[in-house]
Design a protein around this motif. Sequence first.
Motif, PDB file in Angstrom:
ATOM      1  N   PRO A  46      -0.027  -7.477   2.203  1.00  0.00           N
ATOM      2  CA  PRO A  46       1.057  -8.033   1.361  1.00  0.00           C
ATOM      3  C   PRO A  46       1.386  -7.152   0.156  1.00  0.00           C
ATOM      4  CG  PRO A  46      -0.483  -9.751   2.005  1.00  0.00           C
ATOM      5  CD  PRO A  46      -1.104  -8.459   2.408  1.00  0.00           C
ATOM      6  N   LEU A  47       0.347  -6.601  -0.480  1.00  0.00           N
ATOM      7  CA  LEU A  47       0.572  -5.727  -1.640  1.00  0.00           C
ATOM      8  C   LEU A  47       1.338  -4.476  -1.229  1.00  0.00           C
ATOM      9  CD1 LEU A  47       0.084  -4.933  -4.607  1.00  0.00           C
ATOM     10  CD2 LEU A  47      -2.119  -3.964  -3.868  1.00  0.00           C
ATOM     11  N   VAL A  48       0.957  -3.860  -0.127  1.00  0.00           N
ATOM     12  CA  VAL A  48       1.646  -2.662   0.352  1.00  0.00           C
ATOM     13  C   VAL A  48       3.094  -2.988   0.716  1.00  0.00           C
ATOM     14  CG1 VAL A  48       1.686  -0.902   2.151  1.00  0.00           C
ATOM     15  CG2 VAL A  48      -0.495  -1.621   1.154  1.00  0.00           C
ATOM     16  N   TRP A  91       8.807  -2.618  -0.451  1.00  0.00           N
ATOM     17  CA  TRP A  91      10.095  -3.307  -0.601  1.00  0.00           C
ATOM     18  C   TRP A  91      10.752  -2.974  -1.945  1.00  0.00           C
ATOM     19  CZ3 TRP A  91      11.439  -7.679  -3.752  1.00  0.00           C
ATOM     20  CH2 TRP A  91      12.715  -8.218  -3.466  1.00  0.00           C
ATOM     21  N   GLN A  92       9.924  -2.998  -3.024  1.00  0.00           N
ATOM     22  CA  GLN A  92      10.472  -2.655  -4.332  1.00  0.00           C
ATOM     23  C   GLN A  92      10.894  -1.195  -4.392  1.00  0.00           C
ATOM     24  OE1 GLN A  92       7.769  -3.741  -7.462  1.00  0.00           O
ATOM     25  NE2 GLN A  92       8.111  -5.959  -7.228  1.00  0.00           N
ATOM     26  N   ALA A  93      10.118  -0.306  -3.747  1.00  0.00           N
ATOM     27  CA  ALA A  93      10.491   1.111  -3.755  1.00  0.00           C
ATOM     28  C   ALA A  93      11.800   1.318  -3.008  1.00  0.00           C
ATOM     29  CB  ALA A  93       9.377   1.937  -3.117  1.00  0.00           C
ATOM     30  N   ALA A  94      12.004   0.564  -1.926  1.00  0.00           N
ATOM     31  CA  ALA A  94      13.253   0.700  -1.172  1.00  0.00           C
ATOM     32  C   ALA A  94      14.450   0.244  -1.988  1.00  0.00           C
ATOM     33  CB  ALA A  94      13.151  -0.112   0.134  1.00  0.00           C
ATOM     34  N   ARG A  95      14.263  -0.754  -2.855  1.00  0.00           N
ATOM     35  CA  ARG A  95      15.353  -1.227  -3.714  1.00  0.00           C
ATOM     36  C   ARG A  95      15.548  -0.354  -4.943  1.00  0.00           C
ATOM     37  NH1 ARG A  95      14.540  -7.228  -5.311  1.00  0.00           N
ATOM     38  NH2 ARG A  95      16.579  -6.769  -6.282  1.00  0.00           N
ATOM     39  N   GLY A  96      14.559   0.522  -5.182  1.00  0.00           N
ATOM     40  CA  GLY A  96      14.647   1.410  -6.343  1.00  0.00           C
ATOM     41  C   GLY A  96      14.243   0.761  -7.630  1.00  0.00           C
ATOM     42  N   LEU A 107       3.533  -6.296  -9.418  1.00  0.00           N
ATOM     43  CA  LEU A 107       2.554  -5.578  -8.607  1.00  0.00           C
ATOM     44  C   LEU A 107       1.146  -5.774  -9.151  1.00  0.00           C
ATOM     45  CD1 LEU A 107       4.375  -2.201  -7.789  1.00  0.00           C
ATOM     46  CD2 LEU A 107       3.885  -4.106  -6.230  1.00  0.00           C
ATOM     47  N   GLY A 108       1.013  -5.793 -10.464  1.00  0.00           N
ATOM     48  CA  GLY A 108      -0.311  -5.992 -11.064  1.00  0.00           C
ATOM     49  C   GLY A 108      -0.882  -7.350 -10.730  1.00  0.00           C
ATOM     50  N   VAL A 109      -0.004  -8.389 -10.796  1.00  0.00           N
ATOM     51  CA  VAL A 109      -0.476  -9.738 -10.472  1.00  0.00           C
ATOM     52  C   VAL A 109      -0.909  -9.815  -8.997  1.00  0.00           C
ATOM     53  CG1 VAL A 109       0.216 -12.141 -10.230  1.00  0.00           C
ATOM     54  CG2 VAL A 109       0.908 -10.846 -12.258  1.00  0.00           C
ATOM     55  N   VAL A 110      -0.066  -9.256  -8.095  1.00  0.00           N
ATOM     56  CA  VAL A 110      -0.391  -9.279  -6.669  1.00  0.00           C
ATOM     57  C   VAL A 110      -1.654  -8.467  -6.389  1.00  0.00           C
ATOM     58  CG1 VAL A 110       0.411  -8.665  -4.353  1.00  0.00           C
ATOM     59  CG2 VAL A 110       1.998  -9.644  -6.016  1.00  0.00           C
TER      60      VAL A 110
END
Length: 283
Positions: A30-32, A37-42, A49-52
Amino acid sequence: MRFDRARRPIFPRSLRPRIFALCCVSAALPLVALALWQAARGVIDWSTLGVVLGATLIGIAFILLAIDSLLIVARSASEAIASTNRRQLSAIRAVRRNELLGELIAGIDRVAQAAGARVVSLDSAAYRDPLTGLWNRRGFLSQTAVAGEGAVALLDLDQFKAINEQYGRDAGDQVLRDFAGFLSRVLRSGDIVARWGGVAFAVFFPATSEQEAGVILHRLTRRLAAGAVEGPDTIPISFSGGVVDLEGGPFDQAVTRASEALYAAKRNGRDQVRVGRQHLRAV
């Protein structure tokens, strides 16, 4: 097989590290996925990410502790299985506190005990005469396979066929059992007694000369004459016998000579014991 070869460079071979590696990879997915997903959205939300990541690490730690506790029980089960060879069943009783593995080990325990009982039963069937409880021919030869000095005797009940014909097979079987019990009681503890076959019995007298063994057997004939064993309607029971020294030769040759002495006793009137190569009558 192909998958197994492909995962070898990634996952360790031993069970415990392999389970840990699989759990870590599964928990981190899930973290990866979120990071990709966030990297794809820029747009990368480091706080999310820290919480996850923290939750993932806590989940992995919990999973590893849970798995380790399960593996401790599995290890105890493995040790319990190995201990059955040493008859140390305390480990099995400890493992039974775990419901699933306990049932498994209890089943293995029952199977092991049943297998052991079956082996004992088969061994008894192979070496014991079921009617009299004495050694059978195979058991007798096994017991005397490394016989040293001593004497071997063959005994044969007299006029037994008449008992079977007049009173039936059950009465004849009872006579065989009574005679076998008589031999077991009156012979010495170190003597080896067997039902040789039919109405014939074999006796090995360790460290005993044929003359001494002949005297012992002659005493048995006198006890039988006094009514030590009786057939139906108090029919007297007697036997003819032949006894010879081993003479340091093969055991089967001594048995053959004892058989010849036995037949000499039969030919000369029965109810007697013949000794040695000269077939002298024991007195």
